[in-house]
Design a protein around this motif. Structure first.
Motif, PDB file in Angstrom:
ATOM      1  N   THR A  94       2.966   6.320  -7.010  1.00  0.00           N
ATOM      2  CA  THR A  94       1.988   7.202  -7.637  1.00  0.00           C
ATOM      3  C   THR A  94       2.388   8.658  -7.433  1.00  0.00           C
ATOM      4  OG1 THR A  94       0.262   5.553  -7.288  1.00  0.00           O
ATOM      5  CG2 THR A  94      -0.456   7.786  -7.779  1.00  0.00           C
ATOM      6  N   GLU A  95       2.836   8.994  -6.221  1.00  0.00           N
ATOM      7  CA  GLU A  95       3.261  10.375  -5.953  1.00  0.00           C
ATOM      8  C   GLU A  95       4.545  10.711  -6.712  1.00  0.00           C
ATOM      9  OE1 GLU A  95       1.196  12.474  -4.627  1.00  0.00           O
ATOM     10  OE2 GLU A  95      -0.190  10.838  -4.184  1.00  0.00           O
ATOM     11  N   ILE A  96       5.434   9.724  -6.891  1.00  0.00           N
ATOM     12  CA  ILE A  96       6.625   9.949  -7.720  1.00  0.00           C
ATOM     13  C   ILE A  96       6.179  10.306  -9.133  1.00  0.00           C
ATOM     14  CG2 ILE A  96       8.560   8.791  -8.883  1.00  0.00           C
ATOM     15  CD1 ILE A  96       8.999   7.211  -6.274  1.00  0.00           C
ATOM     16  N   ARG A 124       3.425  11.707 -10.063  1.00  0.00           N
ATOM     17  CA  ARG A 124       2.887  13.070 -10.096  1.00  0.00           C
ATOM     18  C   ARG A 124       4.044  14.060 -10.147  1.00  0.00           C
ATOM     19  NH1 ARG A 124      -0.894   9.776 -10.211  1.00  0.00           N
ATOM     20  NH2 ARG A 124       0.095   9.758 -12.230  1.00  0.00           N
ATOM     21  N   PHE A 125       5.112  13.796  -9.374  1.00  0.00           N
ATOM     22  CA  PHE A 125       6.310  14.641  -9.391  1.00  0.00           C
ATOM     23  C   PHE A 125       6.937  14.631 -10.787  1.00  0.00           C
ATOM     24  CE2 PHE A 125      10.914  15.208  -8.877  1.00  0.00           C
ATOM     25  CZ  PHE A 125      10.968  16.387  -8.145  1.00  0.00           C
ATOM     26  N   VAL A 126       6.998  13.461 -11.407  1.00  0.00           N
ATOM     27  CA  VAL A 126       7.558  13.346 -12.757  1.00  0.00           C
ATOM     28  C   VAL A 126       6.716  14.146 -13.750  1.00  0.00           C
ATOM     29  CG1 VAL A 126       7.968  11.744 -14.683  1.00  0.00           C
ATOM     30  CG2 VAL A 126       8.769  11.166 -12.382  1.00  0.00           C
ATOM     31  N   GLU A 127       5.398  14.054 -13.637  1.00  0.00           N
ATOM     32  CA  GLU A 127       4.529  14.825 -14.534  1.00  0.00           C
ATOM     33  C   GLU A 127       4.791  16.318 -14.388  1.00  0.00           C
ATOM     34  OE1 GLU A 127       0.913  11.544 -14.418  1.00  0.00           O
ATOM     35  OE2 GLU A 127       0.795  13.341 -13.166  1.00  0.00           O
ATOM     36  N   MET A 128       4.911  16.794 -13.153  1.00  0.00           N
ATOM     37  CA  MET A 128       5.221  18.213 -12.931  1.00  0.00           C
ATOM     38  C   MET A 128       6.608  18.551 -13.475  1.00  0.00           C
ATOM     39  SD  MET A 128       3.602  19.056  -9.175  1.00  0.00           S
ATOM     40  CE  MET A 128       4.283  17.647  -8.332  1.00  0.00           C
ATOM     41  N   SER A 129       7.553  17.642 -13.298  1.00  0.00           N
ATOM     42  CA  SER A 129       8.915  17.865 -13.775  1.00  0.00           C
ATOM     43  C   SER A 129       8.973  17.940 -15.295  1.00  0.00           C
ATOM     44  CB  SER A 129       9.830  16.750 -13.267  1.00  0.00           C
ATOM     45  OG  SER A 129       9.858  16.736 -11.860  1.00  0.00           O
ATOM     46  N   PRO A 162      -5.802   6.230  -1.538  1.00  0.00           N
ATOM     47  CA  PRO A 162      -6.103   7.464  -2.266  1.00  0.00           C
ATOM     48  C   PRO A 162      -4.791   8.136  -2.671  1.00  0.00           C
ATOM     49  CG  PRO A 162      -6.435   7.767   0.094  1.00  0.00           C
ATOM     50  CD  PRO A 162      -6.088   6.320  -0.116  1.00  0.00           C
ATOM     51  N   THR A 163      -4.759   8.640  -3.881  1.00  0.00           N
ATOM     52  CA  THR A 163      -3.542   9.296  -4.375  1.00  0.00           C
ATOM     53  C   THR A 163      -3.914  10.569  -5.125  1.00  0.00           C
ATOM     54  OG1 THR A 163      -3.604   7.934  -6.377  1.00  0.00           O
ATOM     55  CG2 THR A 163      -2.209   7.150  -4.579  1.00  0.00           C
ATOM     56  N   SER A 164      -2.909  11.355  -5.431  1.00  0.00           N
ATOM     57  CA  SER A 164      -3.097  12.604  -6.169  1.00  0.00           C
ATOM     58  C   SER A 164      -3.528  12.326  -7.606  1.00  0.00           C
ATOM     59  CB  SER A 164      -1.798  13.406  -6.190  1.00  0.00           C
ATOM     60  OG  SER A 164      -1.373  13.700  -4.885  1.00  0.00           O
ATOM     61  N   GLU A 165      -4.217  13.289  -8.165  1.00  0.00           N
ATOM     62  CA  GLU A 165      -4.672  13.182  -9.554  1.00  0.00           C
ATOM     63  C   GLU A 165      -3.515  13.434 -10.515  1.00  0.00           C
ATOM     64  OE1 GLU A 165      -7.800  12.354 -10.571  1.00  0.00           O
ATOM     65  OE2 GLU A 165      -8.228  12.013  -8.448  1.00  0.00           O
ATOM     66  N   LYS A 166      -3.615  12.843 -11.716  1.00  0.00           N
ATOM     67  CA  LYS A 166      -2.621  13.072 -12.764  1.00  0.00           C
ATOM     68  C   LYS A 166      -2.554  14.561 -13.085  1.00  0.00           C
ATOM     69  CE  LYS A 166      -2.090  10.394 -16.239  1.00  0.00           C
ATOM     70  NZ  LYS A 166      -1.103   9.408 -16.551  1.00  0.00           N
ATOM     71  N   LYS A 167      -1.370  15.004 -13.456  1.00  0.00           N
ATOM     72  CA  LYS A 167      -1.165  16.401 -13.829  1.00  0.00           C
ATOM     73  C   LYS A 167      -1.262  16.534 -15.348  1.00  0.00           C
ATOM     74  CE  LYS A 167      -0.150  17.261  -9.589  1.00  0.00           C
ATOM     75  NZ  LYS A 167      -1.276  17.519  -8.730  1.00  0.00           N
ATOM     76  N   PRO A 168      -1.931  17.570 -15.827  1.00  0.00           N
ATOM     77  CA  PRO A 168      -2.012  17.758 -17.277  1.00  0.00           C
ATOM     78  C   PRO A 168      -0.664  18.222 -17.827  1.00  0.00           C
ATOM     79  CG  PRO A 168      -3.038  19.595 -16.148  1.00  0.00           C
ATOM     80  CD  PRO A 168      -2.646  18.594 -15.093  1.00  0.00           C
ATOM     81  N   TRP A 228       0.845  -1.194   0.000  1.00  0.00           N
ATOM     82  CA  TRP A 228       0.000   0.000   0.000  1.00  0.00           C
ATOM     83  C   TRP A 228       0.883   1.248   0.000  1.00  0.00           C
ATOM     84  CZ3 TRP A 228      -2.727   3.886   2.888  1.00  0.00           C
ATOM     85  CH2 TRP A 228      -4.068   4.048   2.547  1.00  0.00           C
ATOM     86  N   THR A 229       1.899   1.235   0.864  1.00  0.00           N
ATOM     87  CA  THR A 229       2.827   2.371   0.944  1.00  0.00           C
ATOM     88  C   THR A 229       3.620   2.517  -0.350  1.00  0.00           C
ATOM     89  OG1 THR A 229       2.997   2.073   3.338  1.00  0.00           O
ATOM     90  CG2 THR A 229       4.741   3.363   2.275  1.00  0.00           C
ATOM     91  N   TYR A 230       4.098   1.401  -0.886  1.00  0.00           N
ATOM     92  CA  TYR A 230       4.872   1.427  -2.136  1.00  0.00           C
ATOM     93  C   TYR A 230       4.020   1.986  -3.274  1.00  0.00           C
ATOM     94  CZ  TYR A 230       8.142  -0.267  -5.738  1.00  0.00           C
ATOM     95  OH  TYR A 230       9.027  -0.360  -6.777  1.00  0.00           O
TER      96      TYR A 230
END
Length: 182
Positions: free
Chosen positions: A40-42, A44-49, A89-95, A33-35
């Protein structure tokens, strides 16, 4: 002498696969669950990057990271569906956006992006090793071993880029008291 993979496979083969699978235990669920959440959060960071950097090599590394993480996420989600475990629950995808349109006060530097991925890489390696060490079921242990191997391979690919670009953060050398200074 055996390779690391042969040794790990030998350890995992000590589990009896002919017996019915035991229910996944709470430690295995928590680790997965943690992994899943971290991956998923990584991503989201990659999408922002990807919305921020224009460095071609960093873009390739980010896309490789994203794809590795996505594969692991899908595998964990499949296991959770099979076992009846709810997804975290995780963050939504970034456009997608153009890096030129990101204001300077918001835009991450390539150094920040690379070191953010590096820190996340360390945390996933730790999670994989912990998950492997705490697995009872052989299928879960094998999954963790694959995940760990993938994370190590990504690290071996990513570290030279950090060095090449001068992005790697190296702590100061330690000299014990009384040792000659070099």
């Amino acid at each position: 002498m055996t390779t690391i993979m042969e040794a790990a496979k030998g350890i995992l083969s000590t589990y009896v696969d002919d017996e019915p699978k035991s229910p996944i235990h709470v430690g295995e669920v928590m680790n997965l669950w943690t992994y899943h959440t971290v991956l998923t959060e990584i991503n989201r960071f990659v999408e922002m990057s990807l919305n921020t950097t224009r460095d071609d090599e960093l873009v390739v590394a980010l896309k490789n990271s994203y794809n590795d993480c996505r594969g692991h996420i899908q595998e964990v989600e499949s296991l959770f569906r099979d076992e009846g475990i709810p997804l975290p629950p995780t963050s939504e995808k970034k456009p997608h956006s153009n890096p030129e349109d990101v204001p300077l006060g918001v835009k991450m530097t390539d150094d920040e992006i690379a070191n953010g991925i590096s820190v996340k890489q360390v945390s996933t390696l730790t999670l994989c090793a912990t998950g492997l060490a705490q697995s009872i079921r052989s299928d879960i242990g094998e999954m963790w071993l694959r995940f760990l191997t993938d994370r190590v391979k990504f690290g071996a690919y990513f570290m030279p880029l950090l060095r090449k670009r001068g992005w790697i953060k190296v702590p100061p050398s330690y000299y014990p008291p009384g040792a000659p200074q070099h």
